[in-house]
Design a protein around this motif. Structure first.
Motif, mmCIF file in Angstrom:
data_model
loop_
_atom_site.group_PDB
_atom_site.id
_atom_site.type_symbol
_atom_site.label_atom_id
_atom_site.label_comp_id
_atom_site.label_asym_id
_atom_site.label_seq_id
_atom_site.Cartn_x
_atom_site.Cartn_y
_atom_site.Cartn_z
ATOM 1 N N ALA A 139 0.811 -1.301 -0.135
ATOM 2 C CA ALA A 139 0.058 0.020 0.062
ATOM 3 C C ALA A 139 0.809 1.190 0.206
ATOM 4 N N GLU A 140 0.799 1.970 -1.120
ATOM 5 C CA GLU A 140 1.379 3.357 -1.061
ATOM 6 C C GLU A 140 0.670 4.387 -0.419
ATOM 7 N N LYS A 159 5.638 9.894 1.085
ATOM 8 C CA LYS A 159 4.949 8.659 0.814
ATOM 9 C C LYS A 159 5.930 7.678 1.580
ATOM 10 N N SER A 164 -3.767 9.750 1.045
ATOM 11 C CA SER A 164 -4.408 8.599 0.089
ATOM 12 C C SER A 164 -3.722 7.649 -0.057
ATOM 13 N N CYS A 165 -4.429 6.418 -0.698
ATOM 14 C CA CYS A 165 -3.771 4.862 -0.293
ATOM 15 C C CYS A 165 -3.925 4.282 -1.824
ATOM 16 N N GLN A 166 -3.028 3.607 -2.250
ATOM 17 C CA GLN A 166 -3.293 2.830 -3.413
ATOM 18 C C GLN A 166 -2.330 1.653 -3.328
ATOM 19 N N THR A 167 -2.659 0.656 -3.979
ATOM 20 C CA THR A 167 -1.765 -0.808 -3.770
ATOM 21 C C THR A 167 -1.348 -1.043 -5.136
ATOM 22 N N VAL A 168 0.218 -1.053 -5.002
ATOM 23 C CA VAL A 168 1.184 -1.433 -5.975
ATOM 24 C C VAL A 168 1.948 -2.645 -5.802
#
Length: 317
Positions: A4-5, A64, A100-104
């Motif tokens: 999770a970024e 980040k 914010s959170c996004q999966t990488v």
């Protein structure tokens, strides 16, 4: 593996504290995107314009970090948000801190790094060469080949580059060096290639320690560099002539509690990752423990500090 970024916008003055909060909730590395620094790199040709996706607000810094996308993620995110709110109240900040959170995926993460990371001579001698690039070295170059992967530490950020330039002056043949929070192992490898006889490089993350060991092997210094896992200096044995710590101000301040037990007479602590507004805090903590500032190096709003015991500062009593 998926990660999770986590991304948060803040003022430059809040950057150091938020980076420390990320570490406290278990982040394996922190990326700081300072628009002023990015612009200077663009002007110097160190970044490709095509690699910069968008322009951030000039007075806001993006911090980040990466957390494992596992069952503990939700709890860590709640903890992070609570700590940021507490920090804002403590310093009287009225700024909003959108998160914010996004999966990488691992491969996406590493490919993103490659877009920004190119061969660069960061000191008078040391050249940092990404493992995927070719470079024709001059006779005086000392080349460190590096693949930071998810451990961070490319060697080209001002906090690391300042350390490397200082190490070119501080490292002497045969000396013992500790690299605290080694990340990719770049400082440990540079120390070995500059002539250190033994380098102990540790990180709080086991994954980072593995990457540092791999990079040391690629550079042919795995007989000199020993890697491991440690919370700051806790697992380091004995004393070193030079202790390198490219961390954040609050972690550097914590180091002073154990420094007497690990710094050899006449030795120095080379501390970096300190935002310029926190230099006074580090100085105060050093002096309270019987240490003095030998030298301060500053670049792009960051500072590196050479710290010695009182009475051992070069030119002192």
């Amino acid at each position: 593996m998926e990660w999770a970024e986590i991304s948060i916008a803040a003022s430059a003055e809040e950057t150091d504290v938020i980076a420390e909060i990320f570490h406290e909730v278990g982040a394996s590395g922190v990326v700081i995107e300072d628009p002023a620094l990015v612009q200077s790199y663009l002007e110097e040709g160190l970044y490709d314009y095509s690699a910069v996706a968008s322009e951030a607000e000039a007075d806001r810094v993006t911090i980040k970090a990466y957390l494992p996308a596992d069952e503990d993620l939700d709890g860590r995110l709640r903890d992070f948000g609570t700590r940021v709110e507490t920090m804002a109240k403590r310093i009287g900040s009225s700024e909003r801190h959108p998160i914010s959170c996004q999966t990488v995926r691992d491969e996406d993460w590493e490919d993103n790094w490659k877009a920004y990371f190119h061969t660069e001579k960061v000191g008078a001698l040391i050249v940092i060469q990404p493992a995927w690039e070719t470079y024709e070295a001059s006779p005086d170059d000392i080349v460190v080949r590096l693949d930071p992967g998810s451990a961070f530490g490319t060697g080209t950020h001002p906090t690391t580059a300042m350390c490397i330039r200082a190490m070119e002056e501080l490292v002497r043949g045969g000396m013992r060096v500790f690299d605290v929070g080694t990340g990719s192992g770049v400082l440990a490898i540079a120390a070995a290639k500059l002539g250190a006889g033994e380098v102990l490089a540790m990180d709080c993350e086991r994954r980072a320690a593995r990457i540092a060991a791999r990079n040391a092997s690629w550079n042919g210094v795995d007989g000199i560099v020993r890697t491991g896992v440690s919370d700051l200096l806790a697992a380091f044995d004995g004393k070193a002539d030079l202790i390198c710590a490219n961390l954040v101000a609050d972690l550097v301040i914590r180091l002073f509690e154990a420094l007497d037990a690990h710094l050899a007479p006449g030795g120095a602590l080379l501390a970096s990752g300190i935002i310029d507004t926190r230099v006074a805090d580090v100085t105060k903590a050093a002096e309270a423990r019987g240490f003095l500032i030998d030298r301060i190096i500053e670049e792009a709003g960051w500072a590196a500090m050479v710290i010695r015991r009182t009475g051992e500062v070069e030119g002192g009593a």
